[in-house]
Design an enzyme around this catalytic site. Structure first.
Site, PDB file in Angstrom:
ATOM      1  N   SER A 138       0.869  -1.169   0.000  1.00 36.12           N
ATOM      2  CA  SER A 138       0.000   0.000   0.000  1.00 36.12           C
ATOM      3  C   SER A 138       0.908   1.222   0.000  1.00 36.12           C
ATOM      4  O   SER A 138       1.720   1.394   0.909  1.00 36.12           O
ATOM      5  CB  SER A 138      -0.875  -0.023   1.259  1.00 36.12           C
ATOM      6  OG  SER A 138      -1.604   1.169   1.373  1.00 36.12           O
ATOM      7  N   GLU A 217     -11.031   0.456  -3.332  1.00 35.01           N
ATOM      8  CA  GLU A 217     -11.299   0.159  -1.925  1.00 35.01           C
ATOM      9  C   GLU A 217     -11.960   1.358  -1.246  1.00 35.01           C
ATOM     10  O   GLU A 217     -11.483   2.487  -1.366  1.00 35.01           O
ATOM     11  CB  GLU A 217      -9.953  -0.179  -1.256  1.00 35.01           C
ATOM     12  CG  GLU A 217     -10.049  -0.614   0.200  1.00 35.01           C
ATOM     13  CD  GLU A 217      -8.667  -1.022   0.755  1.00 35.01           C
ATOM     14  OE1 GLU A 217      -7.762  -1.377  -0.043  1.00 35.01           O
ATOM     15  OE2 GLU A 217      -8.498  -0.980   1.984  1.00 35.01           O
ATOM     16  N   ASP A 242     -13.498  -1.879   3.247  1.00 36.31           N
ATOM     17  CA  ASP A 242     -12.581  -1.957   4.379  1.00 36.31           C
ATOM     18  C   ASP A 242     -13.343  -1.411   5.602  1.00 36.31           C
ATOM     19  O   ASP A 242     -13.984  -2.173   6.337  1.00 36.31           O
ATOM     20  CB  ASP A 242     -11.312  -1.142   4.044  1.00 36.31           C
ATOM     21  CG  ASP A 242     -10.301  -1.026   5.176  1.00 36.31           C
ATOM     22  OD1 ASP A 242     -10.615  -1.400   6.311  1.00 36.31           O
ATOM     23  OD2 ASP A 242      -9.170  -0.528   4.935  1.00 36.31           O
TER      24      ASP A 242
HETATM   25  O1  OSB Z   1      -7.047   1.774   4.613  1.00 38.84           O
HETATM   26  O2  OSB Z   1      -5.804   0.101   4.373  1.00 38.84           O
HETATM   27  C1  OSB Z   1      -6.003   1.205   4.885  1.00 38.84           C
HETATM   28  C2  OSB Z   1      -2.958   2.340   6.891  1.00 38.84           C
HETATM   29  C3  OSB Z   1      -3.574   2.949   7.955  1.00 38.84           C
HETATM   30  C4  OSB Z   1      -4.948   3.020   8.004  1.00 38.84           C
HETATM   31  C5  OSB Z   1      -5.709   2.474   6.965  1.00 38.84           C
HETATM   32  C6  OSB Z   1      -5.099   1.837   5.899  1.00 38.84           C
HETATM   33  C7  OSB Z   1      -3.696   1.797   5.853  1.00 38.84           C
HETATM   34  C8  OSB Z   1      -2.947   1.219   4.760  1.00 38.84           C
HETATM   35  C9  OSB Z   1      -1.551   0.761   5.059  1.00 38.84           C
HETATM   36  O3  OSB Z   1      -3.357   1.146   3.622  1.00 38.84           O
HETATM   37  C10 OSB Z   1      -1.357  -0.688   4.880  1.00 38.84           C
HETATM   38  C11 OSB Z   1      -0.027  -1.101   5.447  1.00 38.84           C
HETATM   39  O4  OSB Z   1       0.945  -1.047   4.721  1.00 38.84           O
HETATM   40  O5  OSB Z   1       0.033  -1.487   6.644  1.00 38.84           O
HETATM   41 MG    MG Z   2      -8.197   0.563   3.283  1.00 37.76          MG
END
Ligand code: OSB
Ligand code: MG
Length: 375
Positions: A138, A217, A242
């Site tokens: 991500s 997402e 999510d």
């Molecule tokens: O929405 O997936 C998410 C990080 C903090 C809060 C929400 C999200 C995220 C990430 C990071 O997308 C994912 C990672 O590398 O841990």
């Molecule tokens: Mg997310």
């Protein structure tokens, strides 16, 4: 398994991220992390990591609310219920509404403890079925499009099987245009963290269909399954939820409404392994792929994510990547590493299967509290 819980230890550690992580809801430069350790009467112990952030911007929880709920309600309820196995924790805590990240941190510690006592790797103890998981990354919002394309290049070269980028209004299609120019075929998805509105943004969201995305997402507000179902009918790209899915009922409703075709499961967001297993099992019955989301975890949370990702429904690459992408030095040993093929081998050691660097945790600790569960 006959557990006799003796005490729960809470610690807050502070860990700076190698580079800031920016989403539509804010920027994180360091993590304040609640580490939970559960001790059995016989001296055995297990570790969990609470994924609540510093601010209530992803969901309502923060490390400070999670600390309070854990010490004041979770631990006493476990004592009163005389919980004897990890599978009883979820039920014992069900009188506490929401506060799922707080509950999940403790439940995870008890699962690790139980697997260690059973002398089994946690992933086998929870009935995981694969000994290797597939990984994606991500990538947060960057200061420029060039910086983003650069980051994508590096992650593709490392072997990651799926690239996800964060988007928000004004930073979306132009980013995809630039990435697709250089990487026409890479498996790509976007995460909006609820930054769009159905009334004004549907035309823009429909343009995402031009970029051959694996999924979009959480485009809309967390509580809005109805609007997600309207939007999904307008899009070819699958919606993945999510923030909207915090329990099995949400997954059922999302499926019934056609609000998404894919679900991201985070142990913390759904309140732990019991609920996560129920959601993945429901999704599997309905041919909905699921994958493991990330919350910028340190090593203990990362190890739990690896264990969960071995469950049969987790058929898409998760946001579970190498420790070195986040930290100069992790709190587990060895750190999590990812193969050239973008996979992580499930560990063979008992419990979470990684050593916890206790001196390092001690050095990083800024707050601690112990709650005894026996009189
Ligand atoms: O929405 O997936 C998410 C990080 C903090 C809060 C929400 C999200 C995220 C990430 C990071 O997308 C994912 C990672 O590398 O841990
Ligand atoms: Mg997310």
């Amino acid at each position: 398994m006959n557990l006799q819980l003796e005490r729960i230890e809470l610690r807050e550690i502070e860990l700076p991220l190698k580079s800031p992580f920016e989403t539509s809801f804010g920027r994180t430069t360091r993590r304040r992390i609640l580490i939970v350790r559960a001790f059995d009467k016989d001296g055995a112990s297990g570790y969990g990591e609470c994924v609540a952030g510093e601010t209530p911007f992803f969901n309502h929880e923060t490390i400070d609310t999670a600390w309070l709920i854990t010490a004041k309600y979770v631990a006493p309820l476990l004592a009163a219920a005389r919980v004897e196995s990890a599978s009883q924790v979820c039920q014992a805590l069900s009188v506490i509404r929401e506060n799922r990240m707080a509950k999940a941190g403790v439940e995870a510690a008890i699962w690790d403890l139980e697997a260690k006592k059973a002398q089994a790797p946690l992933w086998q103890h929870i009935e995981g079925t694969r000994d290797e998981i597939t990984c994606g990354v991500s990538i947060g919002l960057q200061s420029s499009t060039e910086a983003l394309v650069d980051k994508v290049s590096r992650e593709v070269e490392s072997g990651y099987q799926r690239i996800k980028i964060k988007i928000k209004p004004g930073k979306d299609v132009q980013l995809l245009e630039a990435i697709r120019k250089q990487f026409p075929a890479v498996t790509l998805s976007v995460d909006a963290n609820s930054a769009y509105q159905i009334d004004t943004d549907t035309p823009l969201l429909k343009r995402l269909d031009d970029y051959n995305l694996l999924m979009v997402e959480q485009p809309l507000a967390p509580g809005d399954l109805v609007d997600h179902s309207k939007l999904q009918r307008e899009l070819r790209t699958p919606i993945c939820l999510d923030e909207s899915i915090v329990c099995l009922a949400n997954a059922r409703h999302a499926h019934e409404l056609g609000a998404c075709r894919i679900i991201n499961i985070k142990l913390g967001r759904v309140g732990g392994y019991s609920e996560a297993k129920a959601i993945q099992s429901f999704a599997r019955e309905h041919d909905m792929p699921v994958w493991c989301g990330g919350m910028l975890e340190a090593g203990i949370g990362r190890a739990h994510n690896i264990a969960m990702s071995t469950l049969p429904g987790f058929t898409l690459p998760g946001d579970v990547s190498a420790s070195a992408r986040y930290w100069e030095e992790d709190i587990i040993e060895p750190p999590v590493t990812v193969s050239r093929e973008g996979t992580i081998k499930a560990p063979t050691g008992h419990g979470i299967g990684y050593g916890v660097n206790e001196p390092r945790i001690e050095a990083l600790t800024v707050r601690r509290e112990t709650v005894h569960l026996t009189q």
